[in-house]
Write an enzyme that holds these catalytic residues in place. Structure first.
Site, PDB file in Angstrom:
ATOM      1  N   SER A  88       8.320  -0.834  28.014  1.00 11.49           N
ATOM      2  CA  SER A  88      10.109  -0.383  27.755  1.00 11.49           C
ATOM      3  C   SER A  88      10.676  -2.002  27.515  1.00 11.49           C
ATOM      4  O   SER A  88      10.263  -3.705  27.392  1.00 11.49           O
ATOM      5  CB  SER A  88      10.695  -0.616  28.780  1.00 11.49           C
ATOM      6  OG  SER A  88      10.218   1.308  29.565  1.00 11.49           O
ATOM      7  N   SER A  91       8.281  -3.676  36.185  1.00 10.59           N
ATOM      8  CA  SER A  91       8.553  -3.939  37.880  1.00 10.59           C
ATOM      9  C   SER A  91       7.844  -5.037  38.039  1.00 10.59           C
ATOM     10  O   SER A  91       6.722  -4.559  37.895  1.00 10.59           O
ATOM     11  CB  SER A  91       8.701  -2.426  38.462  1.00 10.59           C
ATOM     12  OG  SER A  91       9.068  -1.873  37.879  1.00 10.59           O
ATOM     13  N   GLU A 150      -1.381  13.429  32.535  1.00  8.95           N
ATOM     14  CA  GLU A 150      -0.278  12.931  34.111  1.00  8.95           C
ATOM     15  C   GLU A 150      -1.627  14.312  34.853  1.00  8.95           C
ATOM     16  O   GLU A 150      -1.866  15.370  34.863  1.00  8.95           O
ATOM     17  CB  GLU A 150       0.617  13.258  34.583  1.00  8.95           C
ATOM     18  CG  GLU A 150       1.918  12.711  33.114  1.00  8.95           C
ATOM     19  CD  GLU A 150       3.354  13.157  32.921  1.00  8.95           C
ATOM     20  OE1 GLU A 150       3.933  12.864  33.992  1.00  8.95           O
ATOM     21  OE2 GLU A 150       3.631  14.363  32.646  1.00  8.95           O
ATOM     22  N   SER A 208      11.722  10.594  30.589  1.00  9.58           N
ATOM     23  CA  SER A 208      13.182  10.945  31.675  1.00  9.58           C
ATOM     24  C   SER A 208      12.863  12.405  31.260  1.00  9.58           C
ATOM     25  O   SER A 208      12.099  12.881  30.961  1.00  9.58           O
ATOM     26  CB  SER A 208      14.207  10.674  31.212  1.00  9.58           C
ATOM     27  OG  SER A 208      14.329  11.267  29.811  1.00  9.58           O
TER      28      SER A 208
END
Lengths: 322, 389
Positions: free
Chosen positions: B128, B160, B243, B370
């Protein structure tokens, strides 16, 4: 053979395909009990020793998804369940007639629950379906009511126009039979609700692809697309849980009761909300009776009530030890 | 349609249950600071030594090579035991590692994979950017090829654990003329390289894993590029698109466990009217629905596992349980914070998991796609609707 494969096998898909092909040319809500009985699919789960084809609970669940999707006659499910009860009580003539479609069954639904105690079905009911006998079924047990046990019959304008609805009062002293029909009935209601949810999702999505406003298909607006995506999620949840519950009930799993309850609640939610979304996506077309979008919401409401309504299933879901 | 674990699988479950009971960390995971890194690495080391270092990785690369059903069992048992997740090792174990396995050279694999498995290194994900969030293809971190190096300039954000990461998987714009999803390069960056400036940002729950990373003439050897210069989008998508089934099972088991804990809390706490919260009809209804929906999520993940076990390639329908999970978790968290009453006013009480978790778990409808992006994907690829954005 053991393993984890909750999806229908090729053999099971073939059974469902057989039904789908046979009903393919019928309009929505056009599959009635006579047609389906002629195809041999009423009471498909009744054991061979009672004259039925003896399909498994899982197969029966899958067939009911198709019935739900097509808004098939409510007498089909009632007939299958009533035949189970008739077989348990040794009335083989009735079993044969129900399977053949020469006698038909409907449902007797109480106005506000069956009340306290185990006295048997009592009080005012709505009779749903054009039928000779009516099945009262709840967590208390099941009972078959013939016209001798019903009084003051008064036709009403039913919620579901496809199902004849009559107000009546139970007379005499019918008793609950503990026949194991309730979990099976619950699973089949869940399956039909799941079918309604899938059909509503598909109809909504199909319409959103072709209806043009502001020079675009309305499905290209996120306000519409996202509601339909939610329909897809709810239908997938209802379908997966119906599969899971059918296996649990068929195999006599320890938590089968909870799994069926979860299937009922998931499917109730999916059917009512997807049917509502489908009407919304259709706009004024949905509000009119032209498209038939309203039929799915009405059937969802009827099935939800026949399954006893959400509250008792919610209580049951929380009460069980996990 | 069958749902019956084989005797070998049941044995495996017993083995996992015992192992987790004995080896799971005894102390609580710290909330912030370097102690987080130490905690997560120690847990990874223990799993590695127990043979569970990376349950989904193939044996060839040191993974446990478990079948999807065994992975399901592993995650279910971890959840039942309230064992911690992989924490700051998620980028390494769940993303960078699988990407390396799929796309990297043997040399790159041999160097990096054993260190990840053994719990020696932390990776971060440099994807990002301030102008490239949901629309990741808009990324601008510039990479200029100079000899056998790539010189990197620009910024990443929401990275992160960058402040205590050893390595970063980074997407770099190496050609701005080719169009959005072309001209991107996937590379490994050593976080100790001169020119990297890391500034931690606090998250809404007081966590300190988010970082901004600034790159000022950072020299990255071209030997660190995976899949070729300008081929990065394809490389990134190999592991972003699917996923995996086991991940779905893990989420299902986790939320199911959380709901059961919540039911226990409701039985043991009284509301303002003196009754147990469990006897409150409105709360009881919420709890019942959470429990049922957690089970439906489990069924959805079993459906995906069924497809995968049969060798059916994951289709777009695998996006469905992730959206369902994210939104169910928000409802469960909302009930949780309601049940806490006055305890909700402290983030670090004995019920920390429910106070802080209420805030922290918003991430599951934002990160990695999202809820809105997931709905777009479902509308397009599951329902076949026209593109809506």
């Amino acid at each position: 053979m053991n393993g984890i494969d909750i999806l229908p096998s090729d053999d099971q898909l073939e059974i469902v395909d057989g039904l789908t092909r046979a009903l393919a040319d019928l309009p929505v809500a056009g599959a009635d009990v006579a047609t389906v009985a002629a195809l041999g699919f009423v009471g498909a789960g009744v054991a061979p020793e009672f004259g039925g084809p003896g399909l498994s609970i899982a197969d029966e669940m899958l067939l009911n998804i198709e019935f739900g999707r097509r808004l098939a006659g409510i007498e089909i499910l009632a007939g299958g369940l009533a035949a189970r009860l008739a077989a348990a009580s040794g009335d083989l003539a009735l079993v044969a007639d129900l399977i053949a479609g020469t006698r038909t069954a409907g449902f007797a639904a109480p106005m506000s629950g069956w009340g306290e105690g185990d006295a048997g079905p009592r009080g005012e009911v709505h009779l749903v379906g054009a039928a000779d006998v009516f099945l009262a079924v709840s967590h208390k047990g099941a009972a078959l009511l013939d016209l001798g046990l019903l009084d003051g019959l008064e036709p009403v304008e039913g919620m579901d126009g496809g199902a004849k609805t009559v107000r009546a009062k139970i007379i005499g002293d019918p008793a609950w039979t503990q026949s194991g029909v309730w979990p099976l009935a619950s699973l089949c209601f869940a399956a039909q609700l799941c079918g309604v949810a899938m059909a509503a999702r598909d109809l909504g999505a199909d319409y959103a692809k072709v209806r043009v406003q502001f020079d675009k298909p309305i499905g290209s607006f996120q306000g519409v697309a996202h509601q339909l995506a939610d329909c897809a999620v709810r239908a997938e949840a209802a379908y997966s849980q119906a599969l899971f519950a059918a296996i649990a009930l068929r195999d006599g799993a320890e938590d089968a009761g909870f799994q069926v309850t979860a299937a009922v609640l998931t499917a109730m939610d999916a059917a009512v909300r997807n049917a509502t979304t489908n009407i919304q996506v259709h706009g004024a077309m949905g509000y009119s009776s032209i498209t038939g979008a309203h039929l799915y919401l009405k059937r969802a409401v009827v099935l939800r009530q026949l399954a006893g309504g959400p509250r008792q299933h919610e209580r049951a879901a929380l009460a069980v030890r996990r | 349609m069958r749902l019956e674990f084989s005797s070998a699988e049941r044995q495996f479950r017993d083995q996992v249950r015992t192992w987790v009971e004995v080896n799971k960390p005894k102390e609580k995971r710290p909330v912030r600071g370097l102690a987080v890194r130490e905690f997560d690495l120690a847990w990874q080391k223990a799993k590695h030594e127990g043979g569970f270092g990376a349950v989904s990785w193939p044996r060839k690369y040191g993974g446990a090579g478990l079948s999807v059903v065994e992975q399901l069992i592993w995650f279910e048992e971890l959840a039942k035991a309230d064992a911690p997740g992989v924490g700051c090792l998620s980028p390494a174990l769940n993303h960078a590692g699988p990407t390396l396995i799929a796309m990297a050279s043997e040399e790159q694999k041999t160097f990096h994979l054993p260190k990840i498995l053994a719990g020696e290194v932390v990776w971060s994900q440099g994807f990002s950017e301030p102008q490239a969030g949901s629309d990741l293809g808009g990324l601008r971190l510039r990479g200029e090829i100079v000899g056998d190096h790539m010189v990197v300039n620009g910024q990443k954000i929401w990275t992160s654990y960058a402040h205590f990461a050893d390595w970063q998987e980074t997407l770099v714009r190496t050609d701005a003329t080719l169009g959005k999803h072309k001209g991107i390069t996937w590379t490994i960056i050593d976080m100790k390289t001169p020119g990297i400036d890391i500034r931690p940002l606090e998250t809404l729950d007081g966590g300190q894993h988010f970082c901004e990373v600034f790159y000022d003439n950072v020299r990255v050897p071209l030997a660190n590029v995976v899949g070729g210069v300008d081929q990065g989008w394809r490389v990134a998508m190999t592991t972003l698109v699917t996923e995996r089934a086991a991940a779905a099972a893990s989420l299902g088991a986790t939320v199911g466990r959380a709901v059961e804990q919540l039911i226990e809390i409701a039985k043991n706490r009284t509301g303002p009217d003196g009754r147990t919260l469990y006897s409150d009809e409105a709360i009881a209804r919420d709890l019942a629905r959470h429990r049922v929906e957690a089970q439906a999520l489990r069924a959805m993940s079993y459906a995906i596992i069924s497809r995968e076990a049969k060798g059916v390639e994951a289709g777009p329908e695998s996006a469905l349980p992730f959206l369902y999970f994210g939104e169910l978790l928000q409802r469960v968290r909302a009930t949780g914070i309601e049940l806490l009453g006055g305890e909700a006013l402290a983030l670090d009480s004995g019920l920390e998991q429910w106070a802080r978790g209420f805030l922290a778990d918003r991430t599951y409808v934002i990160a990695g796609g999202s809820a809105e992006v997931r709905r777009n994907i479902i509308a397009q690829s599951v329902l076949g609707l026209p593109r809506s954005y």
